[in-house]
Design an enzyme around this catalytic site. Structure first.
Site, mmCIF file in Angstrom:
data_model
loop_
_atom_site.group_PDB
_atom_site.id
_atom_site.type_symbol
_atom_site.label_atom_id
_atom_site.label_comp_id
_atom_site.label_asym_id
_atom_site.label_seq_id
_atom_site.Cartn_x
_atom_site.Cartn_y
_atom_site.Cartn_z
ATOM 1 N N ASP A 77 76.598 59.328 54.508
ATOM 2 C CA ASP A 77 76.032 59.280 55.756
ATOM 3 C C ASP A 77 75.254 60.736 55.676
ATOM 4 O O ASP A 77 74.539 61.144 56.625
ATOM 5 C CB ASP A 77 77.100 59.343 56.688
ATOM 6 C CG ASP A 77 78.078 60.570 56.926
ATOM 7 O OD1 ASP A 77 78.267 61.176 55.632
ATOM 8 O OD2 ASP A 77 78.668 61.026 57.817
ATOM 9 N N SER A 78 75.248 61.403 54.366
ATOM 10 C CA SER A 78 74.167 62.396 54.349
ATOM 11 C C SER A 78 72.889 62.155 54.406
ATOM 12 O O SER A 78 71.800 62.802 54.475
ATOM 13 C CB SER A 78 74.542 63.198 52.805
ATOM 14 O OG SER A 78 74.478 62.001 51.873
ATOM 15 N N ASP A 137 79.365 54.886 53.067
ATOM 16 C CA ASP A 137 79.878 55.856 53.697
ATOM 17 C C ASP A 137 79.881 55.624 55.531
ATOM 18 O O ASP A 137 78.977 55.455 55.852
ATOM 19 C CB ASP A 137 79.156 56.867 53.635
ATOM 20 C CG ASP A 137 79.946 58.496 53.853
ATOM 21 O OD1 ASP A 137 81.196 58.324 54.092
ATOM 22 O OD2 ASP A 137 79.317 59.235 53.692
ATOM 23 N N LYS A 158 83.676 54.443 52.164
ATOM 24 C CA LYS A 158 84.119 55.907 52.055
ATOM 25 C C LYS A 158 84.447 56.391 53.604
ATOM 26 O O LYS A 158 83.550 55.851 54.563
ATOM 27 C CB LYS A 158 83.402 56.775 51.536
ATOM 28 C CG LYS A 158 83.961 58.167 51.555
ATOM 29 C CD LYS A 158 83.057 59.274 50.565
ATOM 30 C CE LYS A 158 82.073 59.722 51.485
ATOM 31 N NZ LYS A 158 82.259 60.435 52.534
ATOM 32 N N GLU A 172 85.997 59.432 55.899
ATOM 33 C CA GLU A 172 86.389 60.938 56.039
ATOM 34 C C GLU A 172 87.889 60.949 56.672
ATOM 35 O O GLU A 172 87.876 60.451 57.827
ATOM 36 C CB GLU A 172 85.404 61.701 56.753
ATOM 37 C CG GLU A 172 84.041 62.015 56.290
ATOM 38 C CD GLU A 172 83.070 62.934 56.834
ATOM 39 O OE1 GLU A 172 83.482 63.572 57.699
ATOM 40 O OE2 GLU A 172 81.926 62.945 56.401
ATOM 41 N N GLU A 196 86.002 67.679 48.825
ATOM 42 C CA GLU A 196 84.735 68.550 49.130
ATOM 43 C C GLU A 196 84.959 69.979 49.389
ATOM 44 O O GLU A 196 85.728 70.384 50.421
ATOM 45 C CB GLU A 196 83.797 67.766 50.075
ATOM 46 C CG GLU A 196 82.579 68.591 50.491
ATOM 47 C CD GLU A 196 81.581 67.915 51.361
ATOM 48 O OE1 GLU A 196 81.731 66.642 51.626
ATOM 49 O OE2 GLU A 196 80.453 68.544 51.819
HETATM 50 O O1 KIV Z 1 77.542 61.661 52.735
HETATM 51 C C1 KIV Z 1 77.565 62.037 51.623
HETATM 52 O O2 KIV Z 1 76.525 62.413 50.694
HETATM 53 C C2 KIV Z 1 79.325 62.652 51.139
HETATM 54 C C3 KIV Z 1 79.247 63.185 49.914
HETATM 55 C C4 KIV Z 1 78.746 64.441 49.932
HETATM 56 C C5 KIV Z 1 80.422 63.104 49.416
HETATM 57 O O3 KIV Z 1 79.984 62.455 51.842
#
Ligand code: KIV
Length: 269
Positions: free
Chosen positions: A42-43, A81, A111, A113, A179
């Site tokens: 989600d980055s 994510d 993934k 959080e 992280e």
């Molecule tokens: O969203 C993302 O890129 C992440 C990584 C930095 C682990 O959660």
């Protein structure tokens, strides 16, 4: 094609490589480089969508880009994510949103959080065949509570992060991102978990490492202190773009080699 089993088997044996990607072309390059896990992070909110944080990223944005990454990557494990508020409101909605990434978009895992409320969700998803990667320490979706600061710097907070990682392993998570936490905390968690830890700003003792692709290739304008640029893609792009503008403005491009004259039209024009 790598599976979550392959990733688990690497723990403590061989370093696991993970990078983000948000499109098929980049995923193809990351995959061809031999990276084990491609995270559709989600980055993408900051990296490619022009948001100031990950909070505005939608399910649709992650779904569409997960599909693209899954089409671009042949061998790597593709992890979607889950964005802010796509899980956590109730178990059913979380399960549907996560399941969709595998069912409709071709992800191999999700993934999430991690926090107290994701223990149950992790257990249910794992039971239902949706592999879950946990994520503890700095969780950017909680930026309004924690900022982007290093987490787990006092004994109580360190214990909470450690405990959360253990509880998510017990709930079935196949790996855990750590992280922006102190190296000694990351080392302790890595020692206590059987599943692999994947660090970002968490020192040298994790089972693997992850970076945001823009930081890793040198495309970002600003990167977190724990990131490293292994190239200078930004400068390469700037040079290429300057050359393009100059070539068009000077009439150098397009040249004869880029053009075609149709003989049959000679009499007409
Ligand atoms: O969203 C993302 O890129 C992440 C990584 C930095 C682990 O959660």
């Amino acid at each position: 094609m790598l599976t979550v089993r392959d990733i688990r088997a690497k723990a403590g044996d061989e370093p696991i490589t993970m990078l983000t990607a948000y499109d098929a072309v980049t995923a193809g390059l990351v995959d061809a480089a031999g990276v084990d896990v491609v995270l559709v992070g989600d980055s993408m909110g900051n990296a490619v969508l022009g948001y100031d944080s990950t909070l505005p990223v939608t399910r649709e944005e992650v779904a569409s880009r997960t599909g693209a990454v899954a089409r671009g990557a042949d061998d790597a494990l593709v992890v979607a994510d889950m964005p802010f508020l796509s899980f956590g409101t109730d178990l059913e909605t979380g399960i549907e949103n996560c399941g969709r990434m595998l069912k409709e978009e071709g992800a191999d895992a999700v993934k999430i959080e991690s926090s107290e409320h994701t223990v149950d969700l992790t257990e249910r998803l794992t039971d239902m065949g949706v592999p879950v990667m946990a994520h503890v320490g700095l969780t950017p979706q909680s930026v309004n509570q924690t900022g982007y600061l290093r987490q787990g710097t006092d004994p109580e907070e360190a214990r909470e992060i450690h405990d959360l990682a253990v509880r998510h392993e017990e709930a079935g998570a196949f790996a855990c991102v750590l992280e922006h936490i102190p190296d000694n905390l990351a080392a302790a968690i890595t020692g206590d978990l059987d599943v692999p830890t994947i660090g970002i700003g968490a020192g040298t003792d994790c089972d693997g490492q992850v970076l945001v692709i823009n930081d890793a290739v040198g495309l970002s304008e600003g990167s977190p202190p724990f990131a490293e640029a292994f190239g200078n893609v930004r400068e390469e792009m700037e040079d290429a773009l300057d050359s393009y503008v100059e070539a068009v403005e000077s009439g150098e491009f397009p040249g004869e080699e880029h053009s075609y004259t149709e003989p049959e039209l000679d009499d007409l024009y």
